[in-house]
Design a protein around this motif. Structure first.
Motif, PDB file in Angstrom:
ATOM      1  N   ALA A 275       0.830  -1.206   0.000  1.00 19.80           N
ATOM      2  CA  ALA A 275       0.000   0.000   0.000  1.00 19.80           C
ATOM      3  C   ALA A 275       0.862   1.253   0.000  1.00 19.80           C
ATOM      4  N   TRP A 276       1.889   1.267   0.820  1.00 19.16           N
ATOM      5  CA  TRP A 276       2.832   2.392   0.848  1.00 19.16           C
ATOM      6  C   TRP A 276       3.475   2.555  -0.528  1.00 19.16           C
ATOM      7  N   ALA A 277       3.881   1.440  -1.136  1.00 17.10           N
ATOM      8  CA  ALA A 277       4.524   1.492  -2.457  1.00 17.10           C
ATOM      9  C   ALA A 277       3.596   2.103  -3.496  1.00 17.10           C
ATOM     10  N   MET A 278       2.333   1.703  -3.488  1.00 21.04           N
ATOM     11  CA  MET A 278       1.392   2.227  -4.473  1.00 21.04           C
ATOM     12  C   MET A 278       1.049   3.691  -4.202  1.00 21.04           C
ATOM     13  N   LYS A 279       0.903   4.046  -2.940  1.00 24.34           N
ATOM     14  CA  LYS A 279       0.536   5.431  -2.612  1.00 24.34           C
ATOM     15  C   LYS A 279       1.685   6.378  -2.925  1.00 24.34           C
ATOM     16  N   ASP A 280       2.926   5.972  -2.665  1.00 20.76           N
ATOM     17  CA  ASP A 280       4.043   6.841  -3.028  1.00 20.76           C
ATOM     18  C   ASP A 280       4.307   6.821  -4.529  1.00 20.76           C
ATOM     19  N   SER A 281       3.941   5.737  -5.212  1.00 22.90           N
ATOM     20  CA  SER A 281       3.993   5.749  -6.683  1.00 22.90           C
ATOM     21  C   SER A 281       2.983   6.749  -7.230  1.00 22.90           C
ATOM     22  N   GLU A 282       1.825   6.810  -6.602  1.00 21.25           N
ATOM     23  CA  GLU A 282       0.806   7.786  -6.997  1.00 21.25           C
ATOM     24  C   GLU A 282       1.307   9.213  -6.780  1.00 21.25           C
ATOM     25  N   ALA A 283       1.954   9.449  -5.631  1.00 23.96           N
ATOM     26  CA  ALA A 283       2.506  10.775  -5.345  1.00 23.96           C
ATOM     27  C   ALA A 283       3.576  11.132  -6.365  1.00 23.96           C
ATOM     28  N   PHE A 284       4.385  10.148  -6.751  1.00 26.72           N
ATOM     29  CA  PHE A 284       5.413  10.392  -7.760  1.00 26.72           C
ATOM     30  C   PHE A 284       4.772  10.712  -9.104  1.00 26.72           C
ATOM     31  N   GLU A 285       3.724   9.977  -9.475  1.00 29.68           N
ATOM     32  CA  GLU A 285       3.067  10.249 -10.749  1.00 29.68           C
ATOM     33  C   GLU A 285       2.508  11.676 -10.788  1.00 29.68           C
ATOM     34  N   LYS A 286       1.986  12.154  -9.682  1.00 26.26           N
ATOM     35  CA  LYS A 286       1.472  13.521  -9.653  1.00 26.26           C
ATOM     36  C   LYS A 286       2.591  14.529  -9.892  1.00 26.26           C
ATOM     37  N   ALA A 287       3.783  14.226  -9.384  1.00 29.80           N
ATOM     38  CA  ALA A 287       4.934  15.085  -9.664  1.00 29.80           C
ATOM     39  C   ALA A 287       5.316  14.997 -11.141  1.00 29.80           C
ATOM     40  N   VAL A 288       5.246  13.790 -11.709  1.00 29.94           N
ATOM     41  CA  VAL A 288       5.514  13.620 -13.140  1.00 29.94           C
ATOM     42  C   VAL A 288       4.543  14.451 -13.964  1.00 29.94           C
ATOM     43  N   GLU A 289       3.294  14.469 -13.564  1.00 29.45           N
ATOM     44  CA  GLU A 289       2.298  15.247 -14.299  1.00 29.45           C
ATOM     45  C   GLU A 289       2.642  16.733 -14.299  1.00 29.45           C
ATOM     46  N   LYS A 290       3.172  17.230 -13.173  1.00 32.62           N
ATOM     47  CA  LYS A 290       3.611  18.632 -13.120  1.00 32.62           C
ATOM     48  C   LYS A 290       4.757  18.868 -14.098  1.00 32.62           C
ATOM     49  N   ALA A 291       5.707  17.935 -14.135  1.00 34.38           N
ATOM     50  CA  ALA A 291       6.856  18.074 -15.026  1.00 34.38           C
ATOM     51  C   ALA A 291       6.440  18.011 -16.492  1.00 34.38           C
ATOM     52  N   LEU A 292       5.573  17.061 -16.819  1.00 35.88           N
ATOM     53  CA  LEU A 292       5.139  16.918 -18.204  1.00 35.88           C
ATOM     54  C   LEU A 292       4.305  18.105 -18.657  1.00 35.88           C
ATOM     55  N   ALA A 293       3.467  18.621 -17.770  1.00 35.99           N
ATOM     56  CA  ALA A 293       2.676  19.805 -18.129  1.00 35.99           C
ATOM     57  C   ALA A 293       3.592  20.977 -18.443  1.00 35.99           C
ATOM     58  N   PHE A 294       4.638  21.138 -17.642  1.00 36.09           N
ATOM     59  CA  PHE A 294       5.612  22.203 -17.898  1.00 36.09           C
ATOM     60  C   PHE A 294       6.307  21.973 -19.233  1.00 36.09           C
ATOM     61  N   ALA A 295       6.740  20.730 -19.480  1.00 37.23           N
ATOM     62  CA  ALA A 295       7.487  20.426 -20.703  1.00 37.23           C
ATOM     63  C   ALA A 295       6.627  20.599 -21.951  1.00 37.23           C
ATOM     64  N   LYS A 296       5.368  20.203 -21.883  1.00 40.43           N
ATOM     65  CA  LYS A 296       4.484  20.327 -23.039  1.00 40.43           C
ATOM     66  C   LYS A 296       4.212  21.783 -23.388  1.00 40.43           C
ATOM     67  N   LYS A 297       4.121  22.612 -22.371  1.00 44.35           N
ATOM     68  CA  LYS A 297       3.902  24.038 -22.602  1.00 44.35           C
ATOM     69  C   LYS A 297       5.183  24.722 -23.062  1.00 44.35           C
ATOM     70  N   ASP A 298       6.295  24.343 -22.474  1.00 45.30           N
ATOM     71  CA  ASP A 298       7.579  24.984 -22.765  1.00 45.30           C
ATOM     72  C   ASP A 298       8.162  24.564 -24.109  1.00 45.30           C
ATOM     73  N   LYS A 299       8.047  23.274 -24.435  1.00 44.36           N
ATOM     74  CA  LYS A 299       8.518  22.679 -25.691  1.00 44.36           C
ATOM     75  C   LYS A 299      10.043  22.642 -25.850  1.00 44.36           C
ATOM     76  N   ASN A 300      10.762  23.106 -24.818  1.00 42.73           N
ATOM     77  CA  ASN A 300      12.221  23.053 -24.842  1.00 42.73           C
ATOM     78  C   ASN A 300      12.774  22.290 -23.649  1.00 42.73           C
TER      79      ASN A 300
END
Length: 434
Positions: A275-300
Motif C-alpha cells: 500500500a505504501w509502495a502504491m501510494k508513493d507511486s501515486e505521489a510520484f506520478e502527480k509530480a511527473v504530471e507537473k513536469a510533463l505539463a511544464f514540458a508540453k507548454k515549454d517545448k524546450n
C-alpha cells in the motif's frame, strides 16, 4: 507525525508493459496524446530528471492496476537500463545514483567518487558551469544517497552532515526535502546571506515563489512522511515541491537542470509494504504530471524518468490490488498502534485497512519479530502481491522520456549513459573528471 521506520521481473512483465506503452507512442518519443510540437531532435534548454527510487516494471504494472488506468508514464516508455554497480550485481542507491549522475560505475555506498576515491564531475555540476540553474527535490532527507550524488562527493553515503554544506557550496539553487537536522543554524544563516530564501513548511513554500531565485525548503528533521501519513503533517507533497522548484528555476533565461526523487517507493519495498509502495507511486506520478505539463507548454524541456534499481522483488499476481486503495496507514504505523501484547491486532488492522483478520493471521502477527512487516505480508497476500526479498534486486529498470532528445534514451542502456545523453540533448560537452 505518524511514526515511520526505514529499513536499510520477469521478461514477460516488462514485455507486456512495453507493448502496451509503445502502442500509444509515436516514434519521436512523444505521446500520441500529448499534443506537443517540440522538435524531438532539437536542443533541450531544460532537463528534469525524475527518479522513482526502487521502482521497476512490476511496480509499474501493479500501479496501473491500483490506479485503474494507464499512468502518465506509460505512453512515454522508451527503453530500459542496467543497474549493477562496480562491485556488485545488485546496486545500492549511492552507487546507482553515482552512475546516473556522473557516468561512472562505483562501489556500493560511495557518493560521486570512483572506487579509488577520485571525485567525479556530475551532470548537475556540468550544467552549472554553463550558467544554468539547478535544483534537487526528494521526500527523503535531501542529503540522502540519490540527491546527494548530484552535488556532493564523499566516500560514504552515511556522511549526511558532510553532504549538506556541499549542496550549498556547489551552488544548487533549489533544495527541497527533509533533513533539517543536517543543516545547522550557522549553515542556514550563511545560505540566507548568499541569497537563499529558507522555508520549513507547506504554507511557507506556497508563498515563497518570487521572493528569491534561490530556495531551501527543509520540511522535517529527518525524512518527510510517507504519502499515506501526509495528512498528519504540514509537509508539502512531492508534486507541490516539484511545482515550486519549477516556478523558481524557470526564471533563469539560460535554462535549468532539476532532479526529483520519489524516495520512499524504495522504503516501502524494503518493508514489503504494498500500500505504501502504491501510494508513493501515486505521489510520484502527480509530480511527473507537473513536469510533463511544464514540458508540453515549454517545448524546450526534456523529461527523463528512471528508477535507480528495484527493491523487494515485487511480483504481480491475479490482480487484486484494489484492496490497497482502502488502506490509510503504513505497516510501520499500524505496528506502532499495537499494545504491549499485540492483543489488539484485529482492531488495528481493521481500522486502517478494512480487512478482517483471522485468528491464525492475528497469531502470526503477534508472534512475528517485526509486526509491521508481518502486517504488510498479510496485506500483500490479500492483494496478491508477492515479494522476493526485503533488499534490492538486480533486474533491469524501465526508462521513460519526453521532449527534445527523448530519442536518445531508446533501447537497453547502462545507467552510466544518462548524464552523457542528457548533456547531448542540451548540446553540452560532458566530462567525467573534476
Amino acid at each position: 507525525m505518524k511514526k515511520t521506520v526505514k529499513k536499510a521481473l520477469s521478461v514477460a512483465a516488462i514485455s507486456a508493459m512495453a507493448i502496451g506503452a509503445f502502442a500509444g507512442t509515436s516514434f519521436n518519443g512523444n505521446s500520441a496524446e500529448a499534443g506537443s510540437t517540440y522538435n524531438p531532435k532539437g536542443k533541450a534548454k531544460n532537463v528534469i530528471f525524475m527518479i522513482p527510487d526502487g521502482y521497476s516494471a512490476s511496480y509499474a504494472t501493479n500501479y496501473r492496476w491500483f490506479k485503474g488506468e494507464e499512468s502518465a508514464m506509460d505512453s512515454i516508455l522508451v527503453g530500459m537500463h542496467r543497474t549493477y554497480s562496480a562491485n556488485s550485481k545488485v546496486t545500492d542507491s549511492a552507487a546507482a545514483g553515482t552512475a546516473m549522475a556522473t557516468g561512472v560505475k562505483t562501489n556500493n555506498g560511495m557518493i560521486s567518487t570512483s572506487p579509488d576515491g577520485e571525485e567525479l564531475k556530475t551532470i548537475l555540476e556540468t550544467v552549472e558551469e554553463k550558467g544554468k540553474a539547478t535544483g534537487l527535490v526528494a521526500t527523503s532527507t535531501i542529503t540522502h544517497a540519490t540527491p546527494a550524488v548530484f552535488a556532493s562527493h564523499v566516500p560514504t553515503r552515511a556522511d549526511e552532515a558532510g553532504i549538506a554544506p556541499q549542496l550549498i557550496e556547489n551552488g544548487v539553487d533549489v533544495i527541497l526535502g527533509g533533513g533539517k537536522r543536517y543543516f545547522p543554524d550557522a549553515l542556514l544563516t550563511e545560505a540566507k546571506q548568499d541569497g537563499y530564501n529558507v522555508v520549513s513548511d507547506k504554507s511557507a513554500l506556497a508563498s515563497s515563489v518570487g521572493k528569491s531565485d534561490k530556495l531551501i525548503g527543509l520540511f522535517a528533521s529527518d525524512a518527510l512522511a510517507p504519502e499515506l501519513d501526509r495528512d498528519e503533517t504540514n509537509e508539502p507533497s512531492l508534486a507541490e515541491m516539484t511545482q515550486s522548484a519549477l516556478d523558481v528555476l524557470k526564471k533563469d533565461k539560460d535554462g535549468f537542470f532539476l532532479m526529483v526523487e520519489g524516495s520512499q517507493i524504495d522504503w516501502a519495498g524494503h518493508d514489503n509494504d504494498a500500500a505504501w509502495a502504491m501510494k508513493d507511486s501515486e505521489a510520484f506520478e502527480k509530480a511527473v504530471e507537473k513536469a510533463l505539463a511544464f514540458a508540453k507548454k515549454d517545448k524546450n524541456t526534456l523529461v527523463v524518468i528512471a528508477g535507480d534499481h528495484d527493491t523487494g522483488g515485487m511480483s504481480v499476481g491475479n490482480a487484486n490490488v484494489e484492496v490497497l486503495r482502502n488502506i490509510t496507514a503504513t505497516g510501520d504505523f499500524m505496528a506502532s498502534k499495537l499494545d504491549a501484547n499485540r492483543s489488539n491486532v484485529k482492531n488495528v488492522v481493521k481500522q486502517y485497512t478494512g480487512l478482517d483478520v483471522t485468528d491464525a493471521e492475528a497469531a502470526k502477527i503477534q508472534s512475528a519479530k517485526d509486526a509491521g512487516i508481518a502486517i504488510n505480508q498479510l496485506v500483500s497476500e490479500r492483494a496478491r502481491v508477492g515479494w522476493a526479498t526485503t533488499d534490492h534486486t538486480g533486474v533491469d529498470i524501465p526508462v521513460y522520456a519526453f521532449g527534445p532528445g527523448a530519442d536518445l534514451f531508446r533501447g537497453l542502456l547502462e545507467n552510466t549513459d544518462f548524464p552523457e545523453l542528457m548533456a547531448e540533448a542540451m548540446k553540452l560537452k560532458y566530462g567525467k573528471q573534476k
